[in-house]
Design an enzyme around this catalytic site. Structure first.
Site, PDB file in Angstrom:
ATOM      1  N   LEU A  26       2.875  -4.700  -1.547  1.00 27.31           N
ATOM      2  CA  LEU A  26       3.214  -3.862  -2.782  1.00 27.31           C
ATOM      3  C   LEU A  26       3.877  -2.616  -2.342  1.00 27.31           C
ATOM      4  O   LEU A  26       4.409  -1.631  -3.027  1.00 27.31           O
ATOM      5  CB  LEU A  26       1.498  -3.133  -3.772  1.00 27.31           C
ATOM      6  CG  LEU A  26       0.500  -3.420  -3.966  1.00 27.31           C
ATOM      7  CD1 LEU A  26       0.077  -2.913  -4.481  1.00 27.31           C
ATOM      8  CD2 LEU A  26       1.176  -3.999  -5.320  1.00 27.31           C
ATOM      9  N   LYS A  78       3.957  -7.780  13.779  1.00 29.12           N
ATOM     10  CA  LYS A  78       3.877  -6.940  14.528  1.00 29.12           C
ATOM     11  C   LYS A  78       4.077  -6.361  15.704  1.00 29.12           C
ATOM     12  O   LYS A  78       4.378  -5.511  15.620  1.00 29.12           O
ATOM     13  CB  LYS A  78       2.636  -6.229  13.703  1.00 29.12           C
ATOM     14  CG  LYS A  78       2.356  -5.586  11.896  1.00 29.12           C
ATOM     15  CD  LYS A  78       1.317  -4.592  12.153  1.00 29.12           C
ATOM     16  CE  LYS A  78       0.731  -4.607  10.114  1.00 29.12           C
ATOM     17  NZ  LYS A  78      -0.305  -3.072  10.447  1.00 29.12           N
ATOM     18  N   ASP A 114       0.983   3.108  10.123  1.00 27.67           N
ATOM     19  CA  ASP A 114      -0.542   2.807  10.078  1.00 27.67           C
ATOM     20  C   ASP A 114      -1.609   3.812   9.971  1.00 27.67           C
ATOM     21  O   ASP A 114      -2.748   4.101   9.307  1.00 27.67           O
ATOM     22  CB  ASP A 114      -1.422   1.738  10.610  1.00 27.67           C
ATOM     23  CG  ASP A 114      -0.715   0.706   9.758  1.00 27.67           C
ATOM     24  OD1 ASP A 114      -0.260   0.441   9.033  1.00 27.67           O
ATOM     25  OD2 ASP A 114      -0.334  -0.613  10.385  1.00 27.67           O
ATOM     26  N   GLY A 139     -14.421  -3.431  13.916  1.00 29.46           N
ATOM     27  CA  GLY A 139     -13.723  -3.841  14.375  1.00 29.46           C
ATOM     28  C   GLY A 139     -12.702  -4.059  16.050  1.00 29.46           C
ATOM     29  O   GLY A 139     -12.709  -2.532  16.202  1.00 29.46           O
ATOM     30  N   ALA A 140     -11.484  -4.966  16.046  1.00 26.53           N
ATOM     31  CA  ALA A 140     -10.767  -4.221  17.122  1.00 26.53           C
ATOM     32  C   ALA A 140      -9.084  -4.916  17.034  1.00 26.53           C
ATOM     33  O   ALA A 140      -9.136  -4.994  17.662  1.00 26.53           O
ATOM     34  CB  ALA A 140     -11.428  -4.465  18.136  1.00 26.53           C
ATOM     35  N   ARG A 164     -17.533  -8.295  17.834  1.00 24.66           N
ATOM     36  CA  ARG A 164     -18.341  -9.154  18.002  1.00 24.66           C
ATOM     37  C   ARG A 164     -18.189  -9.693  19.285  1.00 24.66           C
ATOM     38  O   ARG A 164     -18.726 -10.033  20.367  1.00 24.66           O
ATOM     39  CB  ARG A 164     -18.604 -10.573  17.111  1.00 24.66           C
ATOM     40  CG  ARG A 164     -18.958 -10.374  15.708  1.00 24.66           C
ATOM     41  CD  ARG A 164     -18.771 -11.750  15.091  1.00 24.66           C
ATOM     42  NE  ARG A 164     -20.151 -11.786  14.132  1.00 24.66           N
ATOM     43  CZ  ARG A 164     -19.780 -10.978  12.511  1.00 24.66           C
ATOM     44  NH1 ARG A 164     -18.325 -10.708  12.491  1.00 24.66           N
ATOM     45  NH2 ARG A 164     -20.741 -11.003  11.748  1.00 24.66           N
ATOM     46  N   LEU A 240     -10.412  -0.371   4.976  1.00 25.86           N
ATOM     47  CA  LEU A 240      -9.307  -0.072   4.721  1.00 25.86           C
ATOM     48  C   LEU A 240      -8.878  -1.850   3.689  1.00 25.86           C
ATOM     49  O   LEU A 240      -7.367  -1.643   3.501  1.00 25.86           O
ATOM     50  CB  LEU A 240      -8.666  -1.554   6.260  1.00 25.86           C
ATOM     51  CG  LEU A 240      -8.891  -0.007   7.688  1.00 25.86           C
ATOM     52  CD1 LEU A 240      -7.772  -0.491   8.859  1.00 25.86           C
ATOM     53  CD2 LEU A 240      -8.790   1.734   7.450  1.00 25.86           C
TER      54      LEU A 240
END
Length: 299
Positions: A26, A78, A114, A139-140, A164, A240
């Site tokens: 988008l 990135k 971000d 999350g990482a 995890r 996110l």
């Protein structure tokens, strides 16, 4: 990019987004809506550029050759771009990830918007300010790391990370300095951390339309690290992912009483920060929101 430059002519200021796959993005819609609202629609234009994994160096060379003023950078480029630009801002250096490149007289500056986009989305979507608050990030990966750093820089009193892979969780939590810590995946420790949190962020791709995890969830599986039923009123739940809107995790968290913020806000606000960098003008955030909502990325 050469084709875009040839089509636009020498006087048009071009920006765009690179990634793979990129057709769903988008970003050009948001950029062009902003240009129109700023009265720049005749002189600025944004396009999407499919750039295969591993081809970031060629993309930046094309950016220079075609006189592209700015690029938004998405997966999987990135980290590569962070090592290829001429200069990096401090936040991009800490994250070792660039989601925005600005070209000034041939010098490519990489930054990462971000995290600031996420914090802005919390303010707009839930009137939530991180200062003095306890936050849990699930999350990482790259997006999670940006969120952890931004929450800490916004003054969160605690930023707890669960993943995890404990080593990855520890590396992400370290970005928050003394406010960062790791949550063990043992049920009592996890439940205690969620109970005490003011904000719980799902920063994993679980639930993203088209993902294997989303397909498993649709068939009755529950691949979540945190059961959304652990959330409660007086909390904010953020995801996110913006397609679908909402994700099953976020819908279940809202059903448990939490205020919900989906990933569209982060997308809009990180793009707004990029526009401000490229143009030197305040981004027309409401016009960008209207364009994003009209696109209705719910499936």
């Amino acid at each position: 990019m050469e084709r875009a430059r040839a089509d636009a002519g020498p006087d048009m200021r071009l920006v765009g987004v690179i990634g793979s796959p990129i057709a769903h993005s988008l970003s050009p819609l948001l950029h062009n809506a902003a240009f129109a609202a700023l009265g720049l629609g005749e002189t600025w234009c944004s396009s999407a550029f499919e750039v295969a994994p591993g081809a970031a160096a060629e993309a930046l060379a094309a950016m220079r050759q075609s006189d592209i003023s700015g690029l938004s950078v998405t997966m999987p480029h990135k980290a590569d771009v962070a090592n290829l630009v001429d200069e990096c801002t401090e936040v991009a250096r800490q994250l070792d990830a660039v989601n925005c490149v600005a070209s000034t007289e041939g010098v490519l500056l990489g930054t990462n918007t971000d995290g600031e986009g996420f914090v802005a989305s919390l303010a707009r979507g839930a009137a939530f300010m991180p200062a003095g608050r306890r936050c849990v990030v699930i999350g990482a990966g790259g997006a999670a790391r940006a969120v952890v750093l931004a929450l800490a820089e916004a003054g969160a009193s605690r930023v707890e990370v669960l993943n995890r892979t404990p080593e990855r969780a520890a590396a992400a939590a370290a970005l928050a300095g003394s406010a960062g810590s790791v949550v063990a995946l043992e049920s009592r420790a996890l439940a205690k951390a969620i109970e005490a949190a003011d904000l719980v962020v799902n920063a994993t791709p679980v639930g993203m339309a088209g993902s294997a995890a989303a397909a498993a969830a649709a068939e009755g599986g529950t691949p979540w690290l945190v059961d959304p039923e652990l959330l409660h009123t007086d909390q904010v739940a953020a995801d996110l992912v913006y397609a679908p809107r909402p994700t099953r995790w976020l819908a279940a968290a809202a059903a448990a009483g939490a205020r919900s913020v989906d990933g569209l806000g982060m997308l809009v606000h990180q793009a707004a920060a990029q526009l401000a960098l490229w143009t030197g003008m305040a981004a027309p955030v409401e016009a960008m929101w209207q364009a994003a909502e009209a696109a209705d990325p719910r499936t």
